[in-house]
Motif scaffolding. Sequence first.
Motif: not given
Length: 363
Positions: A187-214
Motif C-alpha cells: 500500500k504505497p501512499v500516493a500523496s507522498k509521490l505528489f509531494e516529492s515530484a520534481q519539475e524537469v522542464t517548464e510545466g513537465v514533472w516526474t517522480l523524484s529520482d528515488i521514487d522513479m527507482l521504486l
Amino acid sequence: MSMTAFHPLCALLTGDVKAKDFLLSEWNLIIQQGRSTHVLGMLYSRLSQREQLADVPASVQWHLEAASIVSDKYLRDTKAEIKYFLPVFSSLGQRLILLKGAAYVISGKSCAVGRTFSDIDILLPKESLQELESALQWHGWVGTNQSAYDQRYYREWMHEIPPLIHVKRHTVIDIHHTILPLTAALKPVASKLFESAQEVTEGVWTLSDIDMLLHSATHLFMDTEFDHAFRDLLDFDGLIRSALEQEFDWQALLRRAEEMDLIPPLYYALRYSRRMFNTPVPAEVLVDCGHLWQPALPLRLMDMLFDRVIMPPHNSAQRKGTAIARKLLFVRGHYLRMPFGLLVRHLFHKAFISPYEKDSIAK
C-alpha cells in the motif's frame, strides 16, 4: 552469480565487453534478441557513445541505425504530444507528471537514450481523474475498454483508468492515480509521490529520482506479464547508474522503500539487476534490504523463475522451464494485486465471460 558473462546482449549494453569481441554469427543472435526486447536503439546509442560502432560488422550496423531512427521518432512524437497535454493540464490547474519511459526521456536520463515506448504514462490525483478525462475527450481522446466489467475493473480496483487513444494521432496514454492497484497487498501512499515530484522542464514533472527507482522496481516485480521484463530491468539498472553519477544515498533509498511499503519489489530489482547487468549494487545494501523483508518463497525458487522470464523473449534465449515460470509468475502477480476472492472472480470472468463479450461487440 552474474548472468552477464554468458549473455552477450547484456554485456554489450553495460559495456562489460566490447563490440570487437564478437563474430558475425554472434551478432546475428544479438540483433534478434535485441529486437525482441526493443533495446536495439539503446544499444546503438551506447556503442556510439563508447566509439565502438566502427567495430560492428557493416551488415549489422544498419540494423542498429534503423533502430536509432525509430527511437528518435518516438522522442519527437513524445515531445510533440506533451505540447498537446500542457494547455489541458494548465487549464485544470494540474501538473503534468510523467511516468516510466516518457519520464526517463524527458528528464534527460543518459540510460534512456534510444529507448522506445508504446504509450505515455501520466500520474494525477484520483479526485481529478474525471475532470481530466472529460477535458481530454474534448481534445480527441477516447477510451479503449468499453465492456462494463473492464470499466469497473479499472475504476474500482486498479491504479489507473482504462487507456485512452487519440482518434487522429493514435497515440495511447495511461492515466494513473497511484503506482499499484488499490487491491494490492502493498500500500504505497500516493500523496507522498505528489509531494516529492520534481519539475524537469517548464510545466513537465516526474517522480523524484528515488521514487522513479521504486516505481521501476514495482512495475516489474509486482506485475503479471513479463514480455518487457528485460528492458524494464535494464531501465532499473540505468536509473541506478545515472544516480551514481552524482552522490547517491543507498540508505535513503531503503528508508523511502520502507516508508512507501515497497521493500519487496526493491529487493528483487536490486538482486536481479545485479545478477543480470552487473549493476553496481553494494552487497551490504542487499543485506540491509533483506533484513527489512524476508521473501515468503525460497530465493532459490524465485531465482529459477525470474532468471527465466527476464531473459529476452526470443527462442535463442529461452531456457527449459520458461513457459512454466511465466505461468507461475502470472498467478503470483495476480495474487499480489488482488485478494483471493476477487482474484478467483476476475480470472473466471476473463476465462469464461470476456471471450463472449468480445464476440458480441465484434458482431
